[in-house]
Design an enzyme around this catalytic site. Structure first.
Site, PDB file in Angstrom:
ATOM      1  N   ARG A  78     -12.696   7.949  -5.958  1.00 30.35           N
ATOM      2  CA  ARG A  78     -11.715   6.913  -6.266  1.00 30.35           C
ATOM      3  C   ARG A  78     -11.652   6.596  -7.771  1.00 30.35           C
ATOM      4  O   ARG A  78     -10.578   6.504  -8.351  1.00 30.35           O
ATOM      5  CB  ARG A  78     -12.024   5.628  -5.495  1.00 30.35           C
ATOM      6  CG  ARG A  78     -11.072   4.496  -5.888  1.00 30.35           C
ATOM      7  CD  ARG A  78     -11.353   3.216  -5.144  1.00 30.35           C
ATOM      8  NE  ARG A  78     -11.056   3.349  -3.720  1.00 30.35           N
ATOM      9  CZ  ARG A  78     -11.158   2.343  -2.860  1.00 30.35           C
ATOM     10  NH1 ARG A  78     -11.527   1.144  -3.286  1.00 30.35           N
ATOM     11  NH2 ARG A  78     -10.880   2.522  -1.592  1.00 30.35           N
ATOM     12  N   TYR A  83       0.832  -1.201   0.000  1.00 28.76           N
ATOM     13  CA  TYR A  83       0.000   0.000   0.000  1.00 28.76           C
ATOM     14  C   TYR A  83       0.870   1.255   0.000  1.00 28.76           C
ATOM     15  O   TYR A  83       1.650   1.498   0.937  1.00 28.76           O
ATOM     16  CB  TYR A  83      -0.960   0.005   1.206  1.00 28.76           C
ATOM     17  CG  TYR A  83      -2.017  -1.092   1.153  1.00 28.76           C
ATOM     18  CD1 TYR A  83      -2.189  -1.897   0.016  1.00 28.76           C
ATOM     19  CD2 TYR A  83      -2.857  -1.339   2.234  1.00 28.76           C
ATOM     20  CE1 TYR A  83      -3.158  -2.894  -0.028  1.00 28.76           C
ATOM     21  CE2 TYR A  83      -3.835  -2.344   2.188  1.00 28.76           C
ATOM     22  CZ  TYR A  83      -3.970  -3.123   1.054  1.00 28.76           C
ATOM     23  OH  TYR A  83      -4.924  -4.108   1.009  1.00 28.76           O
TER      24      TYR A  83
HETATM   25  P1  NDP Z   1     -14.915   0.013  -0.317  1.00 28.34           P
HETATM   26  O1  NDP Z   1     -15.422  -0.834  -1.427  1.00 28.34           O
HETATM   27  O2  NDP Z   1     -15.840   0.244   0.818  1.00 28.34           O
HETATM   28  O3  NDP Z   1     -14.480   1.409  -0.945  1.00 28.34           O
HETATM   29  C1  NDP Z   1     -14.080   2.471  -0.118  1.00 28.34           C
HETATM   30  C2  NDP Z   1     -14.086   3.790  -0.895  1.00 28.34           C
HETATM   31  O4  NDP Z   1     -15.428   4.129  -1.281  1.00 28.34           O
HETATM   32  C3  NDP Z   1     -13.626   4.935  -0.013  1.00 28.34           C
HETATM   33  O5  NDP Z   1     -12.225   5.041   0.023  1.00 28.34           O
HETATM   34  C4  NDP Z   1     -14.321   6.127  -0.650  1.00 28.34           C
HETATM   35  O6  NDP Z   1     -13.597   6.477  -1.823  1.00 28.34           O
HETATM   36  C5  NDP Z   1     -15.671   5.516  -1.031  1.00 28.34           C
HETATM   37  N1  NDP Z   1     -16.654   5.581   0.062  1.00 28.34           N
HETATM   38  C6  NDP Z   1     -16.664   4.857   1.226  1.00 28.34           C
HETATM   39  N2  NDP Z   1     -17.722   5.167   1.990  1.00 28.34           N
HETATM   40  C7  NDP Z   1     -18.423   6.090   1.306  1.00 28.34           C
HETATM   41  C8  NDP Z   1     -19.628   6.786   1.574  1.00 28.34           C
HETATM   42  N3  NDP Z   1     -20.304   6.570   2.707  1.00 28.34           N
HETATM   43  N4  NDP Z   1     -20.082   7.672   0.645  1.00 28.34           N
HETATM   44  C9  NDP Z   1     -19.403   7.875  -0.503  1.00 28.34           C
HETATM   45  N5  NDP Z   1     -18.246   7.253  -0.819  1.00 28.34           N
HETATM   46  C10 NDP Z   1     -17.760   6.364   0.077  1.00 28.34           C
HETATM   47  O7  NDP Z   1     -13.607  -0.582   0.341  1.00 28.34           O
HETATM   48  P2  NDP Z   1     -12.069  -0.647  -0.193  1.00 28.34           P
HETATM   49  O8  NDP Z   1     -12.018  -1.034  -1.628  1.00 28.34           O
HETATM   50  O9  NDP Z   1     -11.382   0.600   0.223  1.00 28.34           O
HETATM   51  O10 NDP Z   1     -11.526  -1.871   0.666  1.00 28.34           O
HETATM   52  C11 NDP Z   1     -11.482  -1.772   2.100  1.00 28.34           C
HETATM   53  C12 NDP Z   1     -10.145  -2.275   2.592  1.00 28.34           C
HETATM   54  O11 NDP Z   1      -9.985  -3.641   2.242  1.00 28.34           O
HETATM   55  C13 NDP Z   1      -8.897  -1.603   2.013  1.00 28.34           C
HETATM   56  O12 NDP Z   1      -8.610  -0.379   2.613  1.00 28.34           O
HETATM   57  C14 NDP Z   1      -7.842  -2.644   2.282  1.00 28.34           C
HETATM   58  O13 NDP Z   1      -7.413  -2.574   3.627  1.00 28.34           O
HETATM   59  C15 NDP Z   1      -8.606  -3.931   2.032  1.00 28.34           C
HETATM   60  N6  NDP Z   1      -8.386  -4.422   0.650  1.00 28.34           N
HETATM   61  C16 NDP Z   1      -7.731  -5.614   0.505  1.00 28.34           C
HETATM   62  C17 NDP Z   1      -7.469  -6.132  -0.739  1.00 28.34           C
HETATM   63  C18 NDP Z   1      -6.744  -7.421  -0.865  1.00 28.34           C
HETATM   64  O14 NDP Z   1      -6.326  -7.780  -1.977  1.00 28.34           O
HETATM   65  N7  NDP Z   1      -6.530  -8.150   0.204  1.00 28.34           N
HETATM   66  C19 NDP Z   1      -7.881  -5.419  -1.966  1.00 28.34           C
HETATM   67  C20 NDP Z   1      -8.609  -4.205  -1.712  1.00 28.34           C
HETATM   68  C21 NDP Z   1      -8.861  -3.740  -0.443  1.00 28.34           C
HETATM   69  P3  NDP Z   1     -13.576   7.971  -2.470  1.00 28.34           P
HETATM   70  O15 NDP Z   1     -14.055   8.945  -1.450  1.00 28.34           O
HETATM   71  O16 NDP Z   1     -12.167   8.163  -2.880  1.00 28.34           O
HETATM   72  O17 NDP Z   1     -14.481   7.886  -3.664  1.00 28.34           O
END
Ligand code: NDP
Length: 332
Positions: free
Chosen positions: A235, A61
């Site tokens: 994002r 990350y």
């Molecule tokens: P989500 O699918 O929940 O996406 C999160 C993103 O969505 C935020 O960063 C934000 O992005 C947007 N968001 C979240 N809440 C809201 C809301 N209430 N209203 C509007 N926009 C919102 O989860 P992630 O994809 O971030 O995954 C979560 C975690 O899982 C990661 O941080 C990581 O630790 C882990 N992960 C692990 C992986 C693996 O291969 N093992 C791969 C991917 C993730 P923005 O504001 O920029 O639009």
């Protein structure tokens, strides 16, 4: 304390004795990259005060910067070490041959580097970020076991491994009396279900697999904010993430998200709250890792716990009618 939030629920991580909060905080794309360190601090504090005890990270990350930021903040908070869990993941450490994959050399070196960046004496959870076809599973299992014996790791697991690969790791561990993998970190949300609901189905009872699931909002698609386009600052507008946008922002997903909106409203919830509550509702999910770029998003997402009891059988059936993707009976 965070006002108006429902009490946190804790679940066992699979059949292990470890208690993990059903909501946890991740740092992919945010810590050390998209967001300031001040926002990261706010997110961690808000999480901890809401009872969330797990913070997810990885060597990959932001090329290690995410762990540096989290480490700095853990030091600053000075929370009692027994009250939180922190993870790292090994696989993508760099471009050189031995900076990649799951060899004993990289698994050990990546762990030592993560401990330094995170400023902790041990990792509570340590994941193999992907399967490595160039390393025998036996070598990786032995390396993980060594780290556990050295006290540098407490629980180890996998991320996006097939049921067959997890079973092989488990069998190797049993064969040599080593510590088997405890948990898997797969993608799971309303538009991506097969692994959790079908492929791993038997592993929950046979080997006691725990799950720390990622992208509960399908990278934000399930918030509905992309239904009328991709706004700057979100994002899917970010450079270098076209692969993600092409994969997840499909017409079908936008159409289904719009259909879920009135159902969420009927429940007195927002779309992200409905989507997260749906993941929490699955008893085979140990923790849902939340991502957030703003504290307000995180607060909205944590409040999804109030929506979980509203997901009655009738509501679940109505969701199934909209998403039309329930995995069929498994051959696993
Ligand atoms: P989500 O699918 O929940 O996406 C999160 C993103 O969505 C935020 O960063 C934000 O992005 C947007 N968001 C979240 N809440 C809201 C809301 N209430 N209203 C509007 N926009 C919102 O989860 P992630 O994809 O971030 O995954 C979560 C975690 O899982 C990661 O941080 C990581 O630790 C882990 N992960 C692990 C992986 C693996 O291969 N093992 C791969 C991917 C993730 P923005 O504001 O920029 O639009």
């Amino acid at each position: 304390m965070v006002a108006h939030l429902p009490p946190m629920e804790y679940r066992r991580l699979g059949s292990s004795g470890l208690q993990v909060s059903v909501l946890s905080l991740g740092s992919w794309l945010t810590f050390g990259s998209q967001i300031s360190d001040d926002t990261a601090e706010d997110l961690m504090r808000t999480s901890y005060e809401a009872g969330m005890n797990f913070f997810d990270n990885a060597e990959a990350y932001a090329h290690g910067r995410s762990e540096l930021v989290m480490g700095k903040l853990l030091k600053k908070f000075d929370w009692d070490r027994t009250t939180f869990l922190v993870s790292s993941k090994v696989y993508w450490g760099g471009d050189k041959p031995n900076q990649l994959g799951l060899s004993r050399k990289h698994v050990v070196e990546a762990c030592n580097a993560a401990l330094k960046r995170l400023q902790v004496e041990y990792l509570d959870l340590y994941f193999c970020h992907r399967p490595d076809k160039n390393t025998p599973i036996e070598e990786t299992v032995w390396a993980m076991n060594t780290l556990i014996q050295q006290g540098k790791v407490l629980y180890w697991g996998t991320s996006e491994w097939s049921a067959q690969q997890i079973t092989e790791a488990y069998s190797v561990a049993r064969q040599y009396n080593l510590i088997p993998p405890t948990m898997e970190q797969p993608q799971y949300h309303l538009y991506h279900r097969d692994r959790i609901e079908q492929e791993y189905k038997r592993l929950y009872s046979t080997i006691g697999l725990g799950t720390t699931i990622w992208s509960p909002l399908a990278s934000g698609v399930l918030t509905g904010k992309y239904s009328s386009g991709v706004d700057e600052g979100t994002r899917l507008a970010r450079k270098g993430l076209d692969w993600l946008k092409n994969n997840i922002l499909t017409e079908e997903n936008i159409r289904k998200t719009e259909l879920l909106k009135p159902l969420a409203q009927e429940l007195g919830a927002t779309l992200p709250q409905l989507a997260i509550a749906w993941c929490v509702k699955n008893p085979n999910v140990s923790t849902v890792i939340l991502g957030a770029s703003k504290t307000a998003q995180l607060q909205e997402n944590i409040a999804s716990l109030a929506t979980v009891p509203k997901l009655t059988e009738d509501v679940i059936n109505r969701i199934e009618e909209i998403v039309q993707n329930k995995p069929t009976e498994s051959e696993y």
